[in-house]
Design an enzyme around this catalytic site. Sequence first.
Site, PDB file in Angstrom:
ATOM      1  CD  GLU A   1     -19.377  -3.637   9.151  1.00  0.00           C
ATOM      2  OE1 GLU A   1     -18.622  -2.864   8.539  1.00  0.00           O
ATOM      3  OE2 GLU A   1     -19.591  -4.825   8.779  1.00  0.00           O
TER       4      GLU A   1
ATOM      5  NE  ARG B   1     -21.834  -4.245   5.248  1.00  0.00           N
ATOM      6  CZ  ARG B   1     -20.744  -4.635   4.590  1.00  0.00           C
ATOM      7  NH1 ARG B   1     -19.590  -4.084   4.848  1.00  0.00           N
ATOM      8  NH2 ARG B   1     -20.811  -5.583   3.698  1.00  0.00           N
TER       9      ARG B   1
ATOM     10  CE  LYS C   1      -4.565   0.988   1.885  1.00  0.00           C
ATOM     11  NZ  LYS C   1      -5.542   0.690   2.949  1.00  0.00           N
TER      12      LYS C   1
END
Length: 630
Positions: free
Chosen positions: A367, A395, A280
């Site tokens: 979640e 969610r 990244k």
Amino acid sequence: MDLNNIKDPSVVKNLTDEEMKNLAQDVRNFLINNLSETGGHLGANLGVVELTLALHRTFDSPNDRFLFDVGHQSYVHKILTGRGGQFDTLRKYQGLCGFPKRNESEHDVWETGHSSTSLSAAMGMAIARDLKNESHSVVPIIGDGALTGGMALEALNHIGHEKKNVTVILNDNEMSIAKNVGALHSALARMRSAGKYNRVKDDFEWLLKKIPAIGGRVASTAERLKDSMKYFVVPGMFFEELGFTYYGPVDGHDFEDLQGNLDYARKTDGPVIVHVMTQKGKGYQPAESDVKDKWHGVGPYKIDSGEKIKPADAPPAWSEVISEALRAEAREDERIVAVTPAMILGSKLEKFGEEFPDRLYDVGIAEQHATTMSAGLATQGMRPFLAIYSTFLQRGYDQVIHDVARQNLNVIFGIDRAGLVGADGETHQGVFDIAFLRTVPNMSIMMPKDENEAKHMVHTAVKYENGPIALRYPRGNALGVEVADKAETIDIGSWEILKSGKDAVILTFGTTIPLAIEAAETLQEQGVNVEVVNARFMKPMDEKMLHEIFERNIPVLTLEEAVVQGSFGSAVLEFQSDHGYYNRPLKRIGLPDRFVEHGDVKDLWKEVGLTRENVVDKVLKLLPQSEKRA
């Protein structure tokens, strides 16, 4: 190469590896330069430059379907599909979306913003392809962090069971929005360190066939022996057991390695996993060295130093205000445990974790699990504070109802990013939580007008003993008001009058209070005296004050930064009807019945009617003709 002039991905089809390397550098320079002005998801996109170029060289978009999970890593894809010239509008009002957008390009076949959805969508597309007797590839690109989401694991299980031709690209950079957690993350780490499993399998079969005399007999059992190899060569075993052919790990910044494995995968029947290792922030030193992933999503910055360009002396972020208040409470109350689904950085919980390392739990992109785990904590007398973005709490809705509210458990929901969030757009606007929480029995909902009231609300939530309570707070910086040394408890359901008035009442809360005050001042200049009420509890409401207001028989305007259907204004309307206050003028201002796209919040407020002019106009229209002023 002039990236602004790229029309479609055919430009990469016949490039050599050396030319691809040059193009990759051009793309990185383009991203670094453009995002320094617009902001955006820099780290994730710098990490997938070679991977995206190689995918477009191997496959044929849009005939072959690319599905980017989460979608914040799709900038390179956008450049290659003819949108490079629009990058000066990235994430701006009516400009280029920061996520895949179907109405932007035929190459964007799946819209995302939340994680872990690409594999399920890919399975649906693969089934449709086969039912229609088509032959294109379906290629979801999913990060290792998103792979920990329960929905992704459900989809892996189904794809493997059905043996569908789906080529899953696992983009493994060891980090999503924060450092990944969990057993699956650890399993991927073992795969990274153990070499290329599938090539070892194939080389083993080739060697067997070369053995003189007995080679044929041994070769007949090669498939069985190859399957046994997975127990000796660690990587890929998890995926192979699910029914996938595993290729990797692959160097995601080496075109030769990428091309060889992608070609292999494209020709393989059945479900395939290509495990690609990327870095990244690749190619930009400040982002490469970012161990806390603060370069995941950034605002404007100075290219040379990486210094972020921010207003001087800005007040603290709302999430920091809340987390600091929680940290103060945790020093006095050992029951407090903070829980978050991969949002330690976003919800500013780093300092809480440093001070209370055993009382902060990052459960990854999960979640539903976070919500029910918080319920489990509450059954044992703990005080769980679930720090979760409004858009992500959606969610966990079933768990809110079934596991928390139904058992009337003392879970505190710290609902971050409540309201319009701006540049991230439709998938992240936190405008539905009042409507979907207000209907849940036992639930209380509140929102502070400033950081001082926020401190008192955190204290109130910790002391609350009668079930779940939600504390909403917006994205961005707080107001900069002075905060009291000592936190106090606010009476649940109590409102406060911020400005007295006799001609009309504006009921509002949180971010829209300054707007209401401005409108009231404008109306005062026109001879209309408007009362402004801080309706800081959306549920329960201050029924005593509501009775007093409706008994005065003056117009009422509700004002909120949330969907108008089913939210606070609807609650007031229901109260009016239930108690027979007929013929009392009432008007609701909130967000319209459509999804609000990306852009600066000021522009979005203007678009949806959250303006002083609109509030003034609505109040004047509510007034009896004799009371209106010129």
